[in-house]
Design a protein around this motif. Structure first.
Motif, PDB file in Angstrom:
ATOM      1  N   MET A   1       3.185  -3.072  -7.237  1.00 26.34           N
ATOM      2  CA  MET A   1       2.020  -2.980  -6.391  1.00 26.34           C
ATOM      3  C   MET A   1       2.416  -3.193  -4.935  1.00 26.34           C
ATOM      4  O   MET A   1       1.910  -2.520  -4.053  1.00 26.34           O
ATOM      5  N   GLU A   2       3.314  -4.107  -4.708  1.00 23.61           N
ATOM      6  CA  GLU A   2       3.736  -4.402  -3.341  1.00 23.61           C
ATOM      7  C   GLU A   2       4.377  -3.184  -2.676  1.00 23.61           C
ATOM      8  O   GLU A   2       4.136  -2.918  -1.495  1.00 23.61           O
ATOM      9  N   ASN A   3       5.164  -2.417  -3.443  1.00 26.44           N
ATOM     10  CA  ASN A   3       5.800  -1.216  -2.887  1.00 26.44           C
ATOM     11  C   ASN A   3       4.754  -0.181  -2.478  1.00 26.44           C
ATOM     12  O   ASN A   3       4.879   0.463  -1.440  1.00 26.44           O
ATOM     13  N   ILE A   4       3.727  -0.021  -3.304  1.00 19.29           N
ATOM     14  CA  ILE A   4       2.657   0.926  -2.978  1.00 19.29           C
ATOM     15  C   ILE A   4       1.900   0.448  -1.756  1.00 19.29           C
ATOM     16  O   ILE A   4       1.597   1.230  -0.849  1.00 19.29           O
ATOM     17  N   ASP A   5       1.589  -0.846  -1.687  1.00 17.06           N
ATOM     18  CA  ASP A   5       0.894  -1.392  -0.524  1.00 17.06           C
ATOM     19  C   ASP A   5       1.690  -1.145   0.754  1.00 17.06           C
ATOM     20  O   ASP A   5       1.121  -0.778   1.787  1.00 17.06           O
ATOM     21  N   ASP A   6       3.005  -1.316   0.684  1.00 18.56           N
ATOM     22  CA  ASP A   6       3.850  -1.050   1.851  1.00 18.56           C
ATOM     23  C   ASP A   6       3.801   0.424   2.231  1.00 18.56           C
ATOM     24  O   ASP A   6       3.723   0.767   3.411  1.00 18.56           O
ATOM     25  N   LEU A   7       3.834   1.296   1.236  1.00 14.36           N
ATOM     26  CA  LEU A   7       3.825   2.739   1.470  1.00 14.36           C
ATOM     27  C   LEU A   7       2.533   3.192   2.151  1.00 14.36           C
ATOM     28  O   LEU A   7       2.567   3.957   3.114  1.00 14.36           O
ATOM     29  N   ILE A   8       1.397   2.705   1.664  1.00 12.59           N
ATOM     30  CA  ILE A   8       0.114   3.184   2.188  1.00 12.59           C
ATOM     31  C   ILE A   8      -0.408   2.348   3.353  1.00 12.59           C
ATOM     32  O   ILE A   8      -1.422   2.679   3.952  1.00 12.59           O
ATOM     33  N   PRO A  17      -1.419   9.514   3.906  1.00 17.03           N
ATOM     34  CA  PRO A  17      -2.771  10.099   3.821  1.00 17.03           C
ATOM     35  C   PRO A  17      -3.814   9.173   3.184  1.00 17.03           C
ATOM     36  O   PRO A  17      -4.999   9.289   3.491  1.00 17.03           O
ATOM     37  N   ALA A  18      -3.401   8.242   2.329  1.00 21.58           N
ATOM     38  CA  ALA A  18      -4.358   7.323   1.706  1.00 21.58           C
ATOM     39  C   ALA A  18      -4.840   6.246   2.685  1.00 21.58           C
ATOM     40  O   ALA A  18      -5.845   5.592   2.445  1.00 21.58           O
ATOM     41  N   LYS A  19      -4.134   6.053   3.767  1.00 25.38           N
ATOM     42  CA  LYS A  19      -4.495   5.119   4.841  1.00 25.38           C
ATOM     43  C   LYS A  19      -4.965   3.747   4.357  1.00 25.38           C
ATOM     44  O   LYS A  19      -6.032   3.270   4.713  1.00 25.38           O
ATOM     45  N   GLY A  20      -4.147   3.119   3.517  1.00 27.91           N
ATOM     46  CA  GLY A  20      -4.429   1.770   3.070  1.00 27.91           C
ATOM     47  C   GLY A  20      -5.393   1.654   1.901  1.00 27.91           C
ATOM     48  O   GLY A  20      -5.714   0.555   1.477  1.00 27.91           O
ATOM     49  N   ASN A  21      -5.847   2.772   1.366  1.00 27.58           N
ATOM     50  CA  ASN A  21      -6.832   2.760   0.290  1.00 27.58           C
ATOM     51  C   ASN A  21      -6.133   3.031  -1.044  1.00 27.58           C
ATOM     52  O   ASN A  21      -5.686   4.143  -1.309  1.00 27.58           O
ATOM     53  N   ARG A  22      -6.061   2.011  -1.898  1.00 28.77           N
ATOM     54  CA  ARG A  22      -5.365   2.153  -3.184  1.00 28.77           C
ATOM     55  C   ARG A  22      -6.013   3.212  -4.069  1.00 28.77           C
ATOM     56  O   ARG A  22      -5.316   3.969  -4.740  1.00 28.77           O
TER      57      ARG A  22
END
Length: 67
Positions: A1-8, A17-22
């Motif tokens: 989850m942390e990797n995705i949070d860093d990516l977005i 493109p998701a601009k922080g929105n999981r």
């Protein structure tokens, strides 16, 4: 989850493109996967049953399946 949070750029947004929105990240990932599968299907590489494609169309909110 942390990797995705860093990516977005969660929670403030970022260059993705998701601009922080999981939820948007997941929707975009599914849409991208569907588009790749449809190209493979149209090229005769794999078979995606129509009922699955229709279910995903409803989920992603637009028609990416063309039969």
């Amino acid at each position: 989850m942390e990797n995705i949070d860093d990516l977005i750029g969660y929670p403030l947004g970022g260059g993705h493109p998701a601009k922080g929105n999981r939820s948007e990240f997941v929707r975009l990932a599914i849409e991208e996967k569907l588009e790749r599968e449809m190209v493979r299907f149209q090229n005769g590489v794999s078979a995606v049953p129509k009922r699955i494609c229709i279910g995903w169309m409803v989920f992603v909110g637009h028609s990416v399946c063309k039969f």
